[in-house]
Design a protein around this motif. Structure first.
Motif, PDB file in Angstrom:
ATOM      1  N   GLY A   1      -2.190   0.761  29.265  1.00 15.06           N
ATOM      2  CA  GLY A   1      -2.729   1.279  30.514  1.00 15.06           C
ATOM      3  C   GLY A   1      -4.120   1.847  30.385  1.00 15.06           C
ATOM      4  O   GLY A   1      -4.570   2.629  31.241  1.00 15.06           O
ATOM      5  N   ARG A   2      -4.834   1.457  29.336  1.00 14.91           N
ATOM      6  CA  ARG A   2      -6.207   1.937  29.100  1.00 14.91           C
ATOM      7  C   ARG A   2      -6.916   0.966  28.167  1.00 14.91           C
ATOM      8  O   ARG A   2      -6.267   0.218  27.432  1.00 14.91           O
ATOM      9  CB  ARG A   2      -6.188   3.328  28.469  1.00 14.91           C
ATOM     10  N   PRO A   3      -8.255   0.989  28.146  1.00 17.03           N
ATOM     11  CA  PRO A   3      -8.984   0.167  27.178  1.00 17.03           C
ATOM     12  C   PRO A   3      -8.818   0.733  25.767  1.00 17.03           C
ATOM     13  O   PRO A   3      -8.371   1.867  25.582  1.00 17.03           O
ATOM     14  CB  PRO A   3     -10.453   0.270  27.639  1.00 17.03           C
ATOM     15  N   SER A   4      -9.208  -0.051  24.780  1.00 16.15           N
ATOM     16  CA  SER A   4      -9.186   0.432  23.399  1.00 16.15           C
ATOM     17  C   SER A   4     -10.257   1.501  23.212  1.00 16.15           C
ATOM     18  O   SER A   4     -11.247   1.553  23.948  1.00 16.15           O
ATOM     19  CB  SER A   4      -9.433  -0.731  22.433  1.00 16.15           C
ATOM     20  N   ASN A   5     -10.063   2.359  22.215  1.00 24.81           N
ATOM     21  CA  ASN A   5     -11.030   3.420  21.942  1.00 24.81           C
ATOM     22  C   ASN A   5     -11.109   3.678  20.438  1.00 24.81           C
ATOM     23  O   ASN A   5     -10.456   2.991  19.638  1.00 24.81           O
ATOM     24  CB  ASN A   5     -10.661   4.704  22.702  1.00 24.81           C
ATOM     25  N   ASP A   6     -11.892   4.674  20.030  1.00 27.05           N
ATOM     26  CA  ASP A   6     -12.079   4.952  18.602  1.00 27.05           C
ATOM     27  C   ASP A   6     -10.788   5.379  17.916  1.00 27.05           C
ATOM     28  O   ASP A   6     -10.599   5.127  16.713  1.00 27.05           O
ATOM     29  CB  ASP A   6     -13.150   6.035  18.412  1.00 27.05           C
ATOM     30  N   THR A   7      -9.903   6.016  18.656  1.00 30.77           N
ATOM     31  CA  THR A   7      -8.606   6.397  18.083  1.00 30.77           C
ATOM     32  C   THR A   7      -7.829   5.151  17.670  1.00 30.77           C
ATOM     33  O   THR A   7      -7.188   5.115  16.614  1.00 30.77           O
ATOM     34  CB  THR A   7      -7.788   7.227  19.087  1.00 30.77           C
ATOM     35  N   ASP A   8      -7.888   4.113  18.511  1.00 33.16           N
ATOM     36  CA  ASP A   8      -7.231   2.846  18.182  1.00 33.16           C
ATOM     37  C   ASP A   8      -7.856   2.219  16.937  1.00 33.16           C
ATOM     38  O   ASP A   8      -7.152   1.708  16.059  1.00 33.16           O
ATOM     39  CB  ASP A   8      -7.332   1.874  19.354  1.00 33.16           C
ATOM     40  N   VAL A   9      -9.184   2.244  16.877  1.00 37.04           N
ATOM     41  CA  VAL A   9      -9.882   1.690  15.718  1.00 37.04           C
ATOM     42  C   VAL A   9      -9.407   2.381  14.443  1.00 37.04           C
ATOM     43  O   VAL A   9      -9.077   1.726  13.439  1.00 37.04           O
ATOM     44  CB  VAL A   9     -11.416   1.835  15.864  1.00 37.04           C
ATOM     45  N   ASN A  10      -9.359   3.700  14.468  1.00 35.35           N
ATOM     46  CA  ASN A  10      -8.943   4.464  13.288  1.00 35.35           C
ATOM     47  C   ASN A  10      -7.489   4.183  12.923  1.00 35.35           C
ATOM     48  O   ASN A  10      -7.142   4.083  11.731  1.00 35.35           O
ATOM     49  CB  ASN A  10      -9.145   5.960  13.532  1.00 35.35           C
ATOM     50  N   GLU A  11      -6.634   4.049  13.922  1.00 30.90           N
ATOM     51  CA  GLU A  11      -5.220   3.800  13.666  1.00 30.90           C
ATOM     52  C   GLU A  11      -5.017   2.412  13.051  1.00 30.90           C
ATOM     53  O   GLU A  11      -4.248   2.238  12.091  1.00 30.90           O
ATOM     54  CB  GLU A  11      -4.414   3.924  14.957  1.00 30.90           C
ATOM     55  N   ILE A  12      -5.709   1.420  13.598  1.00 33.88           N
ATOM     56  CA  ILE A  12      -5.581   0.057  13.062  1.00 33.88           C
ATOM     57  C   ILE A  12      -6.151  -0.009  11.642  1.00 33.88           C
ATOM     58  O   ILE A  12      -5.562  -0.632  10.755  1.00 33.88           O
ATOM     59  CB  ILE A  12      -6.265  -0.962  13.990  1.00 33.88           C
ATOM     60  N   TYR A  13      -7.278   0.663  11.419  1.00 35.58           N
ATOM     61  CA  TYR A  13      -7.866   0.678  10.075  1.00 35.58           C
ATOM     62  C   TYR A  13      -6.916   1.351   9.087  1.00 35.58           C
ATOM     63  O   TYR A  13      -6.759   0.900   7.947  1.00 35.58           O
ATOM     64  CB  TYR A  13      -9.209   1.405  10.094  1.00 35.58           C
ATOM     65  N   LYS A  14      -6.258   2.428   9.523  1.00 36.52           N
ATOM     66  CA  LYS A  14      -5.301   3.135   8.670  1.00 36.52           C
ATOM     67  C   LYS A  14      -4.149   2.218   8.279  1.00 36.52           C
ATOM     68  O   LYS A  14      -3.628   2.289   7.164  1.00 36.52           O
ATOM     69  CB  LYS A  14      -4.782   4.368   9.410  1.00 36.52           C
ATOM     70  N   ARG A  15      -3.747   1.351   9.182  1.00 42.83           N
ATOM     71  CA  ARG A  15      -2.670   0.403   8.890  1.00 42.83           C
ATOM     72  C   ARG A  15      -3.192  -0.797   8.096  1.00 42.83           C
ATOM     73  O   ARG A  15      -2.466  -1.381   7.281  1.00 42.83           O
ATOM     74  CB  ARG A  15      -2.025  -0.069  10.191  1.00 42.83           C
ATOM     75  N   PHE A  16      -4.443  -1.181   8.359  1.00 42.65           N
ATOM     76  CA  PHE A  16      -5.051  -2.324   7.680  1.00 42.65           C
ATOM     77  C   PHE A  16      -5.180  -2.078   6.178  1.00 42.65           C
ATOM     78  O   PHE A  16      -4.887  -2.960   5.361  1.00 42.65           O
ATOM     79  CB  PHE A  16      -6.433  -2.596   8.291  1.00 42.65           C
ATOM     80  N   MET A  17      -5.632  -0.878   5.802  1.00 46.71           N
ATOM     81  CA  MET A  17      -5.960  -0.606   4.407  1.00 46.71           C
ATOM     82  C   MET A  17      -4.793  -0.821   3.442  1.00 46.71           C
ATOM     83  O   MET A  17      -4.930  -1.545   2.447  1.00 46.71           O
ATOM     84  CB  MET A  17      -6.534   0.800   4.277  1.00 46.71           C
ATOM     85  N   PRO A  18      -3.624  -0.223   3.669  1.00 45.78           N
ATOM     86  CA  PRO A  18      -2.531  -0.470   2.704  1.00 45.78           C
ATOM     87  C   PRO A  18      -2.078  -1.927   2.677  1.00 45.78           C
ATOM     88  O   PRO A  18      -1.696  -2.443   1.626  1.00 45.78           O
ATOM     89  CB  PRO A  18      -1.403   0.460   3.192  1.00 45.78           C
ATOM     90  N   LEU A  19      -2.138  -2.593   3.838  1.00 42.33           N
ATOM     91  CA  LEU A  19      -1.807  -4.022   3.871  1.00 42.33           C
ATOM     92  C   LEU A  19      -2.790  -4.810   3.017  1.00 42.33           C
ATOM     93  O   LEU A  19      -2.410  -5.680   2.235  1.00 42.33           O
ATOM     94  CB  LEU A  19      -1.842  -4.541   5.307  1.00 42.33           C
ATOM     95  N   GLN A  20      -4.091  -4.495   3.164  1.00 40.44           N
ATOM     96  CA  GLN A  20      -5.124  -5.212   2.425  1.00 40.44           C
ATOM     97  C   GLN A  20      -4.988  -4.969   0.925  1.00 40.44           C
ATOM     98  O   GLN A  20      -5.082  -5.891   0.109  1.00 40.44           O
ATOM     99  CB  GLN A  20      -6.502  -4.782   2.905  1.00 40.44           C
ATOM    100  N   ILE A  21      -4.777  -3.717   0.553  1.00 40.18           N
ATOM    101  CA  ILE A  21      -4.633  -3.382  -0.866  1.00 40.18           C
ATOM    102  C   ILE A  21      -3.418  -4.083  -1.460  1.00 40.18           C
ATOM    103  O   ILE A  21      -3.469  -4.620  -2.569  1.00 40.18           O
ATOM    104  CB  ILE A  21      -4.527  -1.852  -1.055  1.00 40.18           C
ATOM    105  N   ALA A  22      -2.328  -4.106  -0.702  1.00 32.29           N
ATOM    106  CA  ALA A  22      -1.091  -4.717  -1.200  1.00 32.29           C
ATOM    107  C   ALA A  22      -1.204  -6.225  -1.348  1.00 32.29           C
ATOM    108  O   ALA A  22      -0.614  -6.803  -2.261  1.00 32.29           O
ATOM    109  CB  ALA A  22       0.061  -4.371  -0.252  1.00 32.29           C
ATOM    110  N   LYS A  23      -1.975  -6.854  -0.478  1.00 34.70           N
ATOM    111  CA  LYS A  23      -1.948  -8.317  -0.415  1.00 34.70           C
ATOM    112  C   LYS A  23      -3.208  -9.013  -0.927  1.00 34.70           C
ATOM    113  O   LYS A  23      -3.222 -10.236  -1.048  1.00 34.70           O
ATOM    114  CB  LYS A  23      -1.672  -8.759   1.023  1.00 34.70           C
TER     115      LYS A  23
END
Length: 275
Positions: free
Chosen positions: A78-100
């Motif tokens: 119900g809203r556009p993406s924002n910096d909080t979304d960017v930070n949350e996705i990056y937080k999830r991206f990092m362990p995935l990237q390190i693991a794989k």
């Protein structure tokens, strides 16, 4: 003292994914897809490839700012993406990237032979990546086990500003103790990586087929017909035009003759700025 253009190259500064390892540059793209999916946003592999070459947080921000993906955030939250979304996705991206990332650390065919030839020609081997340091440490360890250990590695979060800024390439110049940026060649499969070298005052070599623009595995690439290869060369070369590389070749396996040609041009008094 008087400025004198170097007469030979002193270093090759290589990108990692899509240049030396990970034919097709799949590690970052597939994990971007997974990271967005973990917050309930669908992103295609093609969309994930779009901003390739820049730092991973900036890559996520660029994707979030694309209108189609912003609309998906609007529909789901119900809203556009924002910096909080960017930070949350990056937080999830990092362990995935390190693991794989180790799953995508296979050296590109011809890379080791090329690097051996460059070293025999007296060149130091530097490197830069859009990966942050934490990911690079794992990837570098995997690559070293396969025989690739560059003299310098500069990750995207080790400088104030990543690609297309020249900071990472210039950090290599300092770390390697080089005399002149014109004695360096930057090799990359993405426009931001070519712009990195260009803005640093270096020679630049773009790679057509081993990286993001073709986006195929080695086996898929090897199976392409000559007609398809011809049409892909034409398509990809046009995509590189805005970044203005000095040379475009298929893969890093074709780099040694380019080094010879650049040395001949330096001997004639040509500089990378003249192109």
């Amino acid at each position: 003292m008087r400025y004198q253009l170097p007469t030979r190259l002193q270093a090759a500064i290589l990108d990692w994914a899509g240049t030396v390892v990970d034919f097709g540059s799949f590690a970052p793209t597939r994990i971007f897809v997974e990271a967005f999916a973990s917050v309930g946003i669908e992103v295609s592999l093609e969309e994930a490839r779009g901003p390739m070459g820049i730092g991973k947080r900036d890559h996520i921000r660029t994707l979030c700012n694309q209108s189609a993906i912003t609309e998906r955030f609007q529909h789901r939250f119900g809203r556009p993406s924002n910096d909080t979304d960017v930070n949350e996705i990056y937080k999830r991206f990092m362990p995935l990237q390190i693991a794989k990332v180790g799953e995508y650390s296979t050296l590109i065919p011809g890379a080791l032979n090329t690097i051996t030839e460059l070293r025999q020609a007296g060149l130091k081997i530097g490197s830069t990546s859009g990966y942050p340091k934490e990911v690079m440490e794992k990837l570098a360890s995997q690559a070293a086990a396969a025989g690739f250990s560059p003299d310098c590695i500069v990750a995207s979060d080790e400088v104030p500003k990543g690609r297309p800024s020249p900071a990472q390439a210039l950090a290599n110049v300092i770390a390697l103790g080089l005399d002149d940026v014109a004695a360096c060649v930057k090799v990359d499969d993405t426009p931001p990586g070519i712009l990195e070298g260009r803005s640093a005052g270096m020679w630049t070599v773009a790679l057509r087929f081993s990286g993001n623009f073709l986006g195929l595995t080695w086996n898929e690439y090897s199976a392409l017909s000559s007609d398809r290869l011809s049409s892909e060369r034409e398509r990809i070369d046009k995509l590189f035009v805005p970044s203005n590389p000095h040379y475009i070749i298929d893969t890093i396996a074709e780099l040694p003759p380019i080094i010879t040609d650049i040395n001949e041009r330096l001997t004639r008094g040509e500089s990378p700025a003249q192109h």
